[in-house]
Design a protein around this motif. Sequence first.
Motif, PDB file in Angstrom:
ATOM      1  N   THR A 132      11.376   8.645 -12.949  1.00 31.59           N
ATOM      2  CA  THR A 132      10.839   9.899 -12.481  1.00 31.59           C
ATOM      3  C   THR A 132      11.110   9.973 -10.849  1.00 31.59           C
ATOM      4  N   PHE A 133      11.393   8.708 -10.447  1.00 31.58           N
ATOM      5  CA  PHE A 133      11.752   8.849  -8.962  1.00 31.58           C
ATOM      6  C   PHE A 133      13.197   9.534  -8.839  1.00 31.58           C
ATOM      7  N   GLY A 134      14.129   9.422  -9.767  1.00 34.15           N
ATOM      8  CA  GLY A 134      15.397  10.118  -9.822  1.00 34.15           C
ATOM      9  C   GLY A 134      15.215  11.582 -10.036  1.00 34.15           C
ATOM     10  N   ALA A 135      14.338  12.234 -11.000  1.00 40.53           N
ATOM     11  CA  ALA A 135      13.825  13.445 -11.112  1.00 40.53           C
ATOM     12  C   ALA A 135      13.515  13.926  -9.956  1.00 40.53           C
ATOM     13  N   ALA A 136      12.315  13.262  -9.190  1.00 42.80           N
ATOM     14  CA  ALA A 136      11.925  13.884  -8.176  1.00 42.80           C
ATOM     15  C   ALA A 136      12.851  14.260  -6.845  1.00 42.80           C
ATOM     16  N   ALA A 144       0.797  -1.075   0.146  1.00 43.96           N
ATOM     17  CA  ALA A 144       0.086  -0.067   0.182  1.00 43.96           C
ATOM     18  C   ALA A 144       0.842   1.342  -0.075  1.00 43.96           C
ATOM     19  N   THR A 145       1.830   1.063   0.669  1.00 42.86           N
ATOM     20  CA  THR A 145       2.682   2.551   0.738  1.00 42.86           C
ATOM     21  C   THR A 145       3.632   2.754  -0.510  1.00 42.86           C
ATOM     22  N   LEU A 204       3.879  10.435  -7.101  1.00 40.25           N
ATOM     23  CA  LEU A 204       4.847  10.721  -8.265  1.00 40.25           C
ATOM     24  C   LEU A 204       4.324  10.786  -9.628  1.00 40.25           C
ATOM     25  N   TYR A 205       3.204   9.927  -9.867  1.00 41.60           N
ATOM     26  CA  TYR A 205       2.354  10.149 -10.889  1.00 41.60           C
ATOM     27  C   TYR A 205       1.673  11.534 -11.100  1.00 41.60           C
ATOM     28  N   MET A 220       8.679  14.979  -3.294  1.00 41.17           N
ATOM     29  CA  MET A 220       9.347  14.089  -2.282  1.00 41.17           C
ATOM     30  C   MET A 220       8.603  13.255  -1.181  1.00 41.17           C
ATOM     31  N   ALA A 221       7.159  13.793  -0.975  1.00 40.01           N
ATOM     32  CA  ALA A 221       6.497  12.626  -0.355  1.00 40.01           C
ATOM     33  C   ALA A 221       6.321  11.371  -1.058  1.00 40.01           C
ATOM     34  N   GLY A 222       6.094  11.635  -2.419  1.00 41.51           N
ATOM     35  CA  GLY A 222       6.004  10.286  -3.253  1.00 41.51           C
ATOM     36  C   GLY A 222       7.303   9.424  -3.025  1.00 41.51           C
TER      37      GLY A 222
END
Length: 461
Positions: free
Chosen positions: A184-188, A164-165, A173-174, A197-199
């Motif tokens: 997308t994670f690296g871009a965040a 779930a997390t 992120l989406y 940052m929360a995602g």
Amino acid sequence: MNWSVILTSMLPEHLLLVGMLAILGLEIRSGHSRDGFALALLSVGAAAAAALWLFATGYLAEPFPQHFLVDPASSLSKAVLIALALPVLLISRDDFAETPYYTLVLASLYGACLVVSSTSFPTLFLGIEIMSLPVYALVLLGLLRAQSTEAALKYLVLGGAATATLLMGISLLYGWSGSLQVETFGAALQYSDPLAMAGAALIVAALFLKAAVVPFHAWAPDAYEGASAPVTAFMATVIKAGVLLAALRIFGTTPVLQPMLGLVAVLPLLSMAWGNLAAIRQVSFRRMIAYSSIGHAGYLFYALLGDGDGRWQAIVFYLIAYGLMNLLAFAALPRGADDERQDRLDALKGLYRRRPFAAVMIAIAMLSLAGLPPLPGFVAKFLVFKNVLAAGHTLYAVAGLVASYLGIYFYLRVIQYMFMAEQDPAAAHGSPRRYAVAASLLCLVPAVLLMFFPGLLLERL
């Protein structure tokens, strides 16, 4: 859709799938449970060979664009994951003869292979779940103790929380980027946007829970202790490796900056310290390995602090050395009908007199896990801390080195038990396992090569 590309690039996955179908098909045809050991061993061996062939030939393809990529790095990762399952199958031979066990192991391996080739979050999520769901059943399958049911339930509930997390983090992120690509994670990480940052933080928390990093570690000691020895070995090696390779796929080569740096540094550091300290008090071998696994998860995530190009080398080498030594210990460990009695550390007393080969194998495994030179565990830790220092995180590297020394005591305590005199000669000592020597040698030979010729592997990573 190019079917020849799909067939070739996913050859390891296809061979695992064929093995599953063959085992189930034979059971359906005969009308009763069959021993799937031979088919499972053949399928896993063929899949490992196929992954090595793809790596050796430098095969590069994207059978499902923007979702699934096969390159030399992912092929080598698959070869490592699948090869680590071979000793697991060998030490399972005397404990399990049922079709469900081998089918579940192959299914979990299939999911792990999907993870390392994923380039999108949907594929990554699918791979993690296919890898994890069979293990919930594997913990319960042996049912050697009354607490096995509780351990499986706790693992299932916390595994569901991790799922779930992870989904919540992917959703954020989406919503921030409009993309489901892993990049997308690296871009965040490069932005201070609260949604991004929360995602990213939720995704890291889910990985920490799956890998049993403090404070998300509560499920591991109970699950490891409640499961049978082969299943514990599988969780401590293959599943742990699958989660770390998922983290490596997500982080890529993106540098970790504040505020994510604090999360990725502090919690793994706490995991190293707490895992090593808590292991000192354990009287159960499998529970001790669980806390050892918690500590080693900290070392592995620490590698993400280092330079992006050095992460791959450090993590893959560490996973190979750590996996081989854990499997070597479980392969040599005597086991008997009284599982709870045999799991106690004091059951190892006098092992050197009864079975010198088993005692020496366990001693080698413990010394390597402690990170003492010249064993491969030392080289693995050296690579991790070298990369952390090279990235300029001197304080974190020193703190990690201090935390790593806390674990030396409990590893040496296991060796001490094996050389102590037996207090109860009438106690059950467990019986020799027919495939234990083969599994031990299968782990020992590559470990010796890593010890004397580490450069042969490092040059290819």
